[in-house]
Design a protein around this motif. Structure first.
Motif, PDB file in Angstrom:
ATOM      1  N   TRP A  14      15.065   7.723  14.434  1.00  0.00           N
ATOM      2  CA  TRP A  14      14.563   6.798  13.404  1.00  0.00           C
ATOM      3  C   TRP A  14      15.506   5.605  13.251  1.00  0.00           C
ATOM      4  CZ3 TRP A  14      10.224   6.385  10.364  1.00  0.00           C
ATOM      5  CH2 TRP A  14      10.294   5.527   9.280  1.00  0.00           C
ATOM      6  N   ASP A  15      16.802   5.861  13.229  1.00  0.00           N
ATOM      7  CA  ASP A  15      17.785   4.779  13.112  1.00  0.00           C
ATOM      8  C   ASP A  15      17.706   3.837  14.312  1.00  0.00           C
ATOM      9  OD1 ASP A  15      18.655   5.824  10.731  1.00  0.00           O
ATOM     10  OD2 ASP A  15      20.408   6.833  11.575  1.00  0.00           O
ATOM     11  N   LEU A  16      17.541   4.406  15.505  1.00  0.00           N
ATOM     12  CA  LEU A  16      17.406   3.583  16.708  1.00  0.00           C
ATOM     13  C   LEU A  16      16.193   2.668  16.604  1.00  0.00           C
ATOM     14  CD1 LEU A  16      18.186   6.128  19.580  1.00  0.00           C
ATOM     15  CD2 LEU A  16      19.395   4.000  19.177  1.00  0.00           C
ATOM     16  N   GLU A  17      15.058   3.241  16.239  1.00  0.00           N
ATOM     17  CA  GLU A  17      13.835   2.447  16.178  1.00  0.00           C
ATOM     18  C   GLU A  17      13.917   1.377  15.099  1.00  0.00           C
ATOM     19  OE1 GLU A  17       8.970   3.011  15.833  1.00  0.00           O
ATOM     20  OE2 GLU A  17      10.288   4.757  15.910  1.00  0.00           O
ATOM     21  N   THR A  18      14.533   1.702  13.979  1.00  0.00           N
ATOM     22  CA  THR A  18      14.695   0.713  12.915  1.00  0.00           C
ATOM     23  C   THR A  18      15.485  -0.492  13.404  1.00  0.00           C
ATOM     24  OG1 THR A  18      14.624   2.438  11.205  1.00  0.00           O
ATOM     25  CG2 THR A  18      15.582   0.319  10.582  1.00  0.00           C
ATOM     26  N   SER A  19      16.565  -0.248  14.111  1.00  0.00           N
ATOM     27  CA  SER A  19      17.387  -1.346  14.629  1.00  0.00           C
ATOM     28  C   SER A  19      16.650  -2.133  15.700  1.00  0.00           C
ATOM     29  CB  SER A  19      18.693  -0.798  15.207  1.00  0.00           C
ATOM     30  OG  SER A  19      19.477  -0.185  14.209  1.00  0.00           O
ATOM     31  N   LEU A  20      15.896  -1.439  16.560  1.00  0.00           N
ATOM     32  CA  LEU A  20      15.220  -2.121  17.655  1.00  0.00           C
ATOM     33  C   LEU A  20      13.990  -2.896  17.186  1.00  0.00           C
ATOM     34  CD1 LEU A  20      15.513   0.475  20.547  1.00  0.00           C
ATOM     35  CD2 LEU A  20      17.095  -1.308  19.829  1.00  0.00           C
ATOM     36  N   LEU A  21      13.561  -2.658  15.949  1.00  0.00           N
ATOM     37  CA  LEU A  21      12.500  -3.462  15.358  1.00  0.00           C
ATOM     38  C   LEU A  21      13.063  -4.593  14.498  1.00  0.00           C
ATOM     39  CD1 LEU A  21       9.769  -0.878  14.254  1.00  0.00           C
ATOM     40  CD2 LEU A  21       9.461  -2.737  15.874  1.00  0.00           C
ATOM     41  N   PHE A  22      14.022  -4.256  13.621  1.00  0.00           N
ATOM     42  CA  PHE A  22      14.431  -5.197  12.576  1.00  0.00           C
ATOM     43  C   PHE A  22      15.838  -5.768  12.751  1.00  0.00           C
ATOM     44  CE2 PHE A  22      11.598  -1.980  10.555  1.00  0.00           C
ATOM     45  CZ  PHE A  22      10.502  -2.805  10.357  1.00  0.00           C
ATOM     46  N   GLY A  23      16.573  -5.335  13.756  1.00  0.00           N
ATOM     47  CA  GLY A  23      17.956  -5.762  13.908  1.00  0.00           C
ATOM     48  C   GLY A  23      18.082  -7.242  14.248  1.00  0.00           C
ATOM     49  N   SER A  24      19.187  -7.840  13.833  1.00  0.00           N
ATOM     50  CA  SER A  24      19.525  -9.222  14.186  1.00  0.00           C
ATOM     51  C   SER A  24      20.823  -9.210  14.985  1.00  0.00           C
ATOM     52  CB  SER A  24      19.707 -10.084  12.934  1.00  0.00           C
ATOM     53  OG  SER A  24      18.503 -10.167  12.196  1.00  0.00           O
ATOM     54  N   GLN A  25      20.827  -9.927  16.096  1.00  0.00           N
ATOM     55  CA  GLN A  25      22.011  -9.938  16.956  1.00  0.00           C
ATOM     56  C   GLN A  25      23.176 -10.610  16.230  1.00  0.00           C
ATOM     57  OE1 GLN A  25      21.615 -10.455  21.277  1.00  0.00           O
ATOM     58  NE2 GLN A  25      22.963 -12.212  21.069  1.00  0.00           N
ATOM     59  N   ALA A  26      24.268  -9.885  16.103  1.00  0.00           N
ATOM     60  CA  ALA A  26      25.415 -10.430  15.374  1.00  0.00           C
ATOM     61  C   ALA A  26      26.652  -9.619  15.696  1.00  0.00           C
ATOM     62  CB  ALA A  26      25.150 -10.408  13.867  1.00  0.00           C
ATOM     63  N   ASP A  27      27.797 -10.225  15.429  1.00  0.00           N
ATOM     64  CA  ASP A  27      29.092  -9.542  15.519  1.00  0.00           C
ATOM     65  C   ASP A  27      29.781  -9.766  14.183  1.00  0.00           C
ATOM     66  OD1 ASP A  27      31.635  -8.621  16.022  1.00  0.00           O
ATOM     67  OD2 ASP A  27      31.655  -9.325  18.083  1.00  0.00           O
ATOM     68  N   VAL A  28      29.768  -8.732  13.338  1.00  0.00           N
ATOM     69  CA  VAL A  28      30.280  -8.839  11.975  1.00  0.00           C
ATOM     70  C   VAL A  28      31.463  -7.901  11.820  1.00  0.00           C
ATOM     71  CG1 VAL A  28      29.735  -8.655   9.521  1.00  0.00           C
ATOM     72  CG2 VAL A  28      27.961  -9.377  11.143  1.00  0.00           C
ATOM     73  N   ASP A  29      32.642  -8.489  11.541  1.00  0.00           N
ATOM     74  CA  ASP A  29      33.864  -7.687  11.361  1.00  0.00           C
ATOM     75  C   ASP A  29      34.070  -6.730  12.530  1.00  0.00           C
ATOM     76  OD1 ASP A  29      34.302  -8.935   8.907  1.00  0.00           O
ATOM     77  OD2 ASP A  29      33.107  -7.444   7.828  1.00  0.00           O
ATOM     78  N   SER A  30      33.887  -7.263  13.742  1.00  0.00           N
ATOM     79  CA  SER A  30      34.075  -6.506  14.992  1.00  0.00           C
ATOM     80  C   SER A  30      33.052  -5.395  15.186  1.00  0.00           C
ATOM     81  CB  SER A  30      35.496  -5.920  15.063  1.00  0.00           C
ATOM     82  OG  SER A  30      36.460  -6.959  15.030  1.00  0.00           O
ATOM     83  N   ILE A  31      31.975  -5.417  14.414  1.00  0.00           N
ATOM     84  CA  ILE A  31      30.882  -4.465  14.591  1.00  0.00           C
ATOM     85  C   ILE A  31      29.694  -5.226  15.174  1.00  0.00           C
ATOM     86  CG2 ILE A  31      29.294  -2.859  13.472  1.00  0.00           C
ATOM     87  CD1 ILE A  31      31.405  -2.405  11.338  1.00  0.00           C
ATOM     88  N   GLN A  32      29.170  -4.740  16.306  1.00  0.00           N
ATOM     89  CA  GLN A  32      28.092  -5.435  17.000  1.00  0.00           C
ATOM     90  C   GLN A  32      26.730  -4.872  16.617  1.00  0.00           C
ATOM     91  OE1 GLN A  32      30.448  -6.646  21.142  1.00  0.00           O
ATOM     92  NE2 GLN A  32      28.795  -5.154  21.181  1.00  0.00           N
ATOM     93  N   TYR A  33      25.755  -5.774  16.519  1.00  0.00           N
ATOM     94  CA  TYR A  33      24.375  -5.394  16.227  1.00  0.00           C
ATOM     95  C   TYR A  33      23.465  -6.010  17.288  1.00  0.00           C
ATOM     96  CZ  TYR A  33      26.374  -4.250  11.665  1.00  0.00           C
ATOM     97  OH  TYR A  33      27.146  -3.719  10.658  1.00  0.00           O
ATOM     98  N   THR A  34      22.560  -5.209  17.829  1.00  0.00           N
ATOM     99  CA  THR A  34      21.653  -5.704  18.847  1.00  0.00           C
ATOM    100  C   THR A  34      20.458  -6.403  18.211  1.00  0.00           C
ATOM    101  OG1 THR A  34      20.551  -5.089  20.917  1.00  0.00           O
ATOM    102  CG2 THR A  34      20.186  -3.645  19.028  1.00  0.00           C
ATOM    103  N   GLN A  35      19.735  -7.182  19.000  1.00  0.00           N
ATOM    104  CA  GLN A  35      18.601  -7.934  18.475  1.00  0.00           C
ATOM    105  C   GLN A  35      17.328  -7.108  18.533  1.00  0.00           C
ATOM    106  OE1 GLN A  35      17.622 -11.658  20.491  1.00  0.00           O
ATOM    107  NE2 GLN A  35      17.091 -12.576  18.519  1.00  0.00           N
ATOM    108  N   GLY A  36      16.602  -7.078  17.418  1.00  0.00           N
ATOM    109  CA  GLY A  36      15.354  -6.346  17.347  1.00  0.00           C
ATOM    110  C   GLY A  36      14.160  -7.213  17.693  1.00  0.00           C
TER     111      GLY A  36
END
Length: 243
Positions: free
Chosen positions: A46-68
């Motif tokens: 569920w967490d994976l799918e949430t990120s792959l739908l709604f995530g925004s690509q960013a690098d915040v405080d050395s934590i990376q987020y993929t683009q949904g």
């Protein structure tokens, strides 16, 4: 129409239970550890799918987020409006005509993920044609439900349109998603990219006994589900969203 870099993201789901609880046999479910383990696997997916739908690509405080999908499509892809109260079949077919242009987007490679309201609306349109406009068993209307199937365990409804078949999946992630009601994703122009290199595969893995009584001195067991990967999106004109 393209991004020059992509980011991977790390998802972690931990499972912890005291050895006392693991050894206790309950009346309705004798193995509580196994029951919760199943829920943790669902939680991780569920967490994976949430990120792959709604995530925004960013690098915040050395934590990376993929683009949904929604962030990518809203920035570069096709955007349409859809109100189930006012949208007509003709209006929707106009959207499909613009989106499923054979010069760059093959309809049979596209899957439409929609919320419950749009899922019901599509079935109502298809049902109206079948129940009210069918002249004979040989007559096929322009917008009608023609079948159901399962793809990788996901229920897919197929709707026939003048622009090819729509493969539609209900996705409850989009219920109350703050505006996005349906996304059309061309599966040939996106890919899941787990971080793999130097003999190390960071795709979804289960690490058993990260913490145990033997290695930590704490009377419990901790397991970990870990994934590191990201989405690769391409050819934005082959994706669409309805708000």
């Amino acid at each position: 129409y393209s991004t020059n870099s992509g980011l991977t993201q790390i998802w972690k789901t931990s499972m912890a239970m005291t050895n006392t609880a693991r050894a206790t046999s309950l009346k309705y479910d004798s193995n509580e550890w196994a029951r919760i383990w199943k829920e943790k696997l669902i939680e991780h997916k569920w967490d994976l799918e949430t990120s792959l739908l709604f995530g925004s690509q960013a690098d915040v405080d050395s934590i990376q987020y993929t683009q949904g999908a929604i962030d990518y499509i809203s920035s570069y892809g096709n955007a349409f409006s859809l109100s189930t109260a006012t949208k007509t079949a003709d209006d929707f077919l106009d959207d499909m005509s613009n989106y499923l242009d054979p010069r760059y987007n093959a309809s049979n490679a596209t899957i439409f993920f929609c919320n419950t309201a749009v899922y019901n609306w599509l079935h109502k349109l298809g049902g109206y044609f079948k129940n009210n406009l069918e002249i004979s068993s040989n007559f096929r209307s322009d917008l009608a439900m023609t079948g159901k199937k399962k793809v990788f365990g996901v229920d897919i409804s197929t709707f026939s349109t003048p622009y090819g078949d729509m493969n539609v999946a209900r996705n409850i992630h989009l219920d109350g998603a703050g505006g996005c009601k349906m996304v059309g994703i061309n599966m040939k122009n996106c890919a899941w990219r787990p971080l793999v290199g130097n003999g190390i595969n960071r795709d979804t893995s289960v690490y058993v006994g990260v913490q145990t009584l033997e290695n930590s001195g704490v009377d419990r067991r901790v397991d970990l589900i870990l994934t590191e990967g990201g989405m690769e999106w391409s050819m934005p004109e082959s994706h669409a969203m309805w708000t």
